[in-house]
Structures are given as C-alpha cells and as structure tokens.
Scaffold this active site. Structure first.
Site, PDB file in Angstrom:
ATOM      1  N   SER A 104       0.777  -1.234   0.130  1.00  0.00           N
ATOM      2  CA  SER A 104       0.062  -0.243   0.045  1.00  0.00           C
ATOM      3  C   SER A 104       0.986   1.256  -0.027  1.00  0.00           C
ATOM      4  O   SER A 104       1.543   1.449  -0.796  1.00  0.00           O
ATOM      5  CB  SER A 104      -1.026  -0.095   1.251  1.00  0.00           C
ATOM      6  OG  SER A 104      -1.792   0.859   1.138  1.00  0.00           O
ATOM      7  N   ASP A 241      -2.514   6.152  -3.434  1.00  0.00           N
ATOM      8  CA  ASP A 241      -1.158   5.724  -2.791  1.00  0.00           C
ATOM      9  C   ASP A 241      -0.767   4.471  -3.752  1.00  0.00           C
ATOM     10  O   ASP A 241      -1.249   4.190  -4.692  1.00  0.00           O
ATOM     11  CB  ASP A 241      -1.541   5.101  -1.529  1.00  0.00           C
ATOM     12  CG  ASP A 241      -2.246   4.088  -1.368  1.00  0.00           C
ATOM     13  OD1 ASP A 241      -3.454   3.883  -2.446  1.00  0.00           O
ATOM     14  OD2 ASP A 241      -2.612   3.461  -0.330  1.00  0.00           O
ATOM     15  N   ASP A 243      -1.189   1.328  -3.905  1.00  0.00           N
ATOM     16  CA  ASP A 243      -1.973   0.314  -4.534  1.00  0.00           C
ATOM     17  C   ASP A 243      -3.254   0.961  -4.911  1.00  0.00           C
ATOM     18  O   ASP A 243      -4.356   0.039  -5.238  1.00  0.00           O
ATOM     19  CB  ASP A 243      -2.260  -0.849  -3.591  1.00  0.00           C
ATOM     20  CG  ASP A 243      -3.074  -0.632  -2.174  1.00  0.00           C
ATOM     21  OD1 ASP A 243      -3.034   0.513  -1.846  1.00  0.00           O
ATOM     22  OD2 ASP A 243      -3.407  -1.617  -1.565  1.00  0.00           O
ATOM     23  N   ASP A 245      -5.782   2.216  -3.130  1.00  0.00           N
ATOM     24  CA  ASP A 245      -6.943   1.829  -2.534  1.00  0.00           C
ATOM     25  C   ASP A 245      -7.470   3.268  -1.705  1.00  0.00           C
ATOM     26  O   ASP A 245      -8.503   3.074  -0.939  1.00  0.00           O
ATOM     27  CB  ASP A 245      -6.931   0.615  -1.736  1.00  0.00           C
ATOM     28  CG  ASP A 245      -5.977   0.627  -0.472  1.00  0.00           C
ATOM     29  OD1 ASP A 245      -5.310   1.737  -0.472  1.00  0.00           O
ATOM     30  OD2 ASP A 245      -6.232  -0.174   0.455  1.00  0.00           O
TER      31      ASP A 245
END
Length: 448
Positions: A104, A241, A243, A245
């Site tokens: 992440s 960010d 990833d 999400d």
C-alpha cells in the site's frame, strides 16, 4: 509462531520478514483451506493474482503462483493492477481466491500479501487463522494433470477501467484534473479510467521503475500534486497511494481536501440520489468532529468504528450501509466496490462536480475541519491507558474544558508501546495546549 496476519494481510520487509519461502507456504496453506471449504464439482479452484509496481513483487508473485499451482489451483496473472482492481476481477471472473501483492502506502522495501475470498472481499479472521494453522503441515501433492495451470490475463486493466467508467453515467468533459499515481499500481489504469470518462487528465508520478513507488509522491506526499494543479490551472487534483485503494484531493488553489471532506461530498451526493442506505455513513473514531457535525446538520447518521478500513467494511456489511471511509482517504462505496478504491473515489467526486457545476472547494465547504492535533507518546504501558484514575481524571477535565466544540481521544497503538493523544478544538493553539498537557500526564502515569 508469531501471528502473521495484521489488519490488512501479511506485510513486512520484502526478502527480510516477507520471504519467497513464506509467500509459497502461505499460498499452499491458503489453497488447502480454500479447497476444503469450497465445492468445485470436479473442477480445479481458480485464483487471480495481481501486484503493485515494487520490484520485490516479481519474485513474490512467482512464489505465490508456484504455491497455488503446486496445490492444484489454476491461476490467472493480472499483472500490475490496483488492489480494488484485483478485488473487482476476483468477482467478475468468478474466481475462488484473489491475491494482491502490495504494501500500500509503505516505502518501496516493504511488500505484503493480501488474500481475498469469492466476490473480492477480505478474508474473515477465522479463515486467516486457519491459513496460519495449516502452514508447513505434511500434504499430498497433486501430480500429472492435477497440478494447476498458470495463464496471463492481459485485459485486466481494460476490464477494470471499463467497470470504473460505468459507475459515472455521464461525461466529465470540461474538467481538467491532475492525477498523482504514486508511481504505483494505478499508473496505467487510473489515467485511462478518468480519460475514458471524458476528463482532461494530466498524469504525474505515473512512471514506475520498481523502486520509486510512493517516493515523495502520492497520498502521503501531496506537495508535488499541489504545485502541479496550480501550475496547470487544473480544476482539481487527486493523489493515490501505491495500491490505489485510497485517494486524497486538492482544489484549484492547491488546498488539501481530505478523506473526511470527500466522504461528506459523497454522502450528500448519494442521499440526493436516494442511494445512501439508511441515511447513514460509516467513519472511524479519528474522523474530524467537523465532519460529524456537518453530517448531523444534514440529517445523516454517522457510525464510528475503530481505526482501519477493515472495521469500516465490517460495520458496513453488518448494517447494509452503502458508504464508509477514513480521513486517510479510504472510501468504500458498496454499490461499486468491496474495498476502498481511489480511482473510483476520484471519478465519483468528478461526477458530483459535473452534476452540480461546483468546484471541489465549494463542495467540500459543507464541513469545517476543526483543528486536530495528534501527539504520540512512546515508551509507556499502553495497557493501563483506560484504567489509570489520574489519567482518566485529566481526560475528563479536558473534555469539560472543550465542551461540545471539541473532542479528546486516547488510543493505544496496536503495534507499538505508545499511546496516541488526539485533541480537536476551536483553535489550533487550544488543541495543541490540551494535547501537550494530556501527553505529559500519559508520560508521568504510564512510564515503563
């Protein structure tokens, strides 16, 4: 063995804590639990595997795929794709398991493994515990034609982007937007989805090299986005960010629009459309008091959970709610996604701008952020934070001082020997003063 799964999968230093051997063992164990808990009518189970742009994702992907295929699971390789993209395709491709390799917003040296069950939802705690318990146990390996097949799925980005565009329902022509992709998993999918929806897109930090993910950019470093929005005269900017999400925004003047403000914009939009279930939004205890007050003034109920999108998701699922999120930019819209989705969030805010004709600054002005101060107090016995009488008395005094216009929250860290002291007040000076005073009491009363 120490507990491997945290609140968001297994995460750690790649090739340090998170080794290829661990990734392979976890995947084999996950396959065993999957096979024993499902019904496949003679077919092999199917898994989809995606990753962000970290260089370590390459060897971890190989290990995960080897573990799954060796245990008799067919695998579709999605390549570099956001976590919500993997979640979406887990459901859309009718896969029995989804696997995302990402840490992440963490720095590049870290990585992580997140498993998703059918439909693209996070695993229950009980299933994660079962996976841990089955690791390194003896097992009968399939041979011959019973091993899994591994196949590339080259249209993953196009399918995910098309799904996102389908949630908008109207063209976004005339809106100039800057998208900071954090050199991460949405570097292709993010700009494509926004452009396909009709926006004029300026993509920045969208040239991943395996080493630069989250490096001075993205949702944890908004400065480059702020400068670019102002320099290009854009209407709005969004930062993802690694990833993708989570999503934060900046307005045309470069002012930050945080997750609470985005959540407020979307809550009012969904209610106007009659799609805000039970006129309720799910947030966390860290949400700004200004958000809570704004929602209450609009007749919207705010449910608050522990910090973490996992807990927001659990509450949404239990109550059947349609919107939830965190100040950090995790926003979950259950009609379109099973997890936080930064690109989806950006598209829905852009849709609201297009529908109303208002800039994001005006939309965000529905709430006034109260000054919020957070002080971390390390080296203390966090277990006594909710029982020490002198500390509780100091908190009660601070709450009385602030009244209805402020708030105090003492929160023991879940991973470190520290206590977080959060204070909101009418002025920044008052919030800082109360926070510092309470932090001193924590140090004095809970010192190790």
């Amino acid at each position: 063995m120490a507990k491997l799964f945290g609140t968001d999968g297994v995460r750690g230093l790649a090739n340090g804590h998170l080794t290829a051997e661990l990734a392979l063992d976890l995947s084999v164990s996950a396959a065993h639990v999957l096979v024993e808990s499902g019904s496949f009518d003679g077919r092999r189970p199917l898994a989809v595997v995606g990753r962000d742009t970290r260089i370590s994702g390459q060897f971890l992907e190989a290990a995960v795929v080897a573990g799954l295929a060796s245990a008799g699971v067919d695998v579709l390789l999605l390549g570099e794709l956001p976590t919500p993209g993997v979640a979406y395709l887990t459901g859309a491709l009718d896969a029995d398991l989804g696997v995302m390799l990402s840490a992440s917003h963490n720095a590049m040296p870290d990585n992580g493994i997140k498993f998703l069950s059918r439909g693209g939802v996070k695993l229950d705690d009980a299933i994660e515990e079962a996976i841990e318990a089955r690791m390194e146990e003896p097992w009968e390996r399939p041979v011959g034609g019973d091993v899994g097949r591994v196949t590339a799925h080259p249209t993953a980005i196009e399918e995910y982007a098309a799904h996102l565009v389908g949630t908008v329902g109207r063209p976004l022509a005339g809106i100039k937007v800057v998208l900071d992709c954090a050199h991460g998993a949405a570097s292709v999918a993010g700009p494509k989805a926004l452009a396909d929806a009709g926006a004029e897109v300026i993509a920045i930090c969208a040239e991943p090299d395996g080493l630069n993910i989250n490096d001075g950019c993205g949702s944890t470093h908004l400065e480059v986005l702020q400068r670019t929005v102002v320099a290009h005269g854009a209407d709005v900017g969004f930062a993802l960010d690694g990833d993708a999400d989570r999503c934060l925004a900046v307005d045309a003047q470069g002012h930050v629009v945080d997750g609470d403000q985005i959540l407020a914009i979307l809550a009012l939009s969904l209610r106007e459309e009659g799609r805000l279930a039970a006129d309720t939004v799910v947030a966390t205890v860290m949400s700004n008091l200004g958000f809570v007050q704004a929602m209450q003034a609009a007749g919207i109920v705010v449910r608050q959970t522990a910090v973490g999108d996992r807990y927001v998701l659990e509450d949404m699922k239990t109550g059947g709610y349609s919107l939830g999120g965190e100040q950090s930019g995790h926003v979950i819209m259950s009609a379109h996604a099973t997890t936080g989705d930064g690109v989806l969030t950006a598209l829905q805010v852009l849709k609201r701008m297009a529908v109303t004709g208002l800039p994001i600054a005006a939309l965000a002005s529905v709430m006034t952020r109260l000054p919020q101060v957070l002080v971390n107090v390390p080296g203390v016995d966090k277990a006594r934070a909710d029982s020490d009488e002198a500390l509780l008395a100091a908190v009660h005094e601070a709450v009385s001082e602030l009244g209805a216009a402020g708030r105090v929250l003492l929160r023991p860290s879940g991973t470190e020997p520290l206590v977080r002291v959060m204070v909101e007040a009418v002025t920044a000076d008052q919030a800082q003063g109360v926070a510092d005073r309470l932090a001193d009491v924590v140090r004095e009363r809970l010192a190790l």
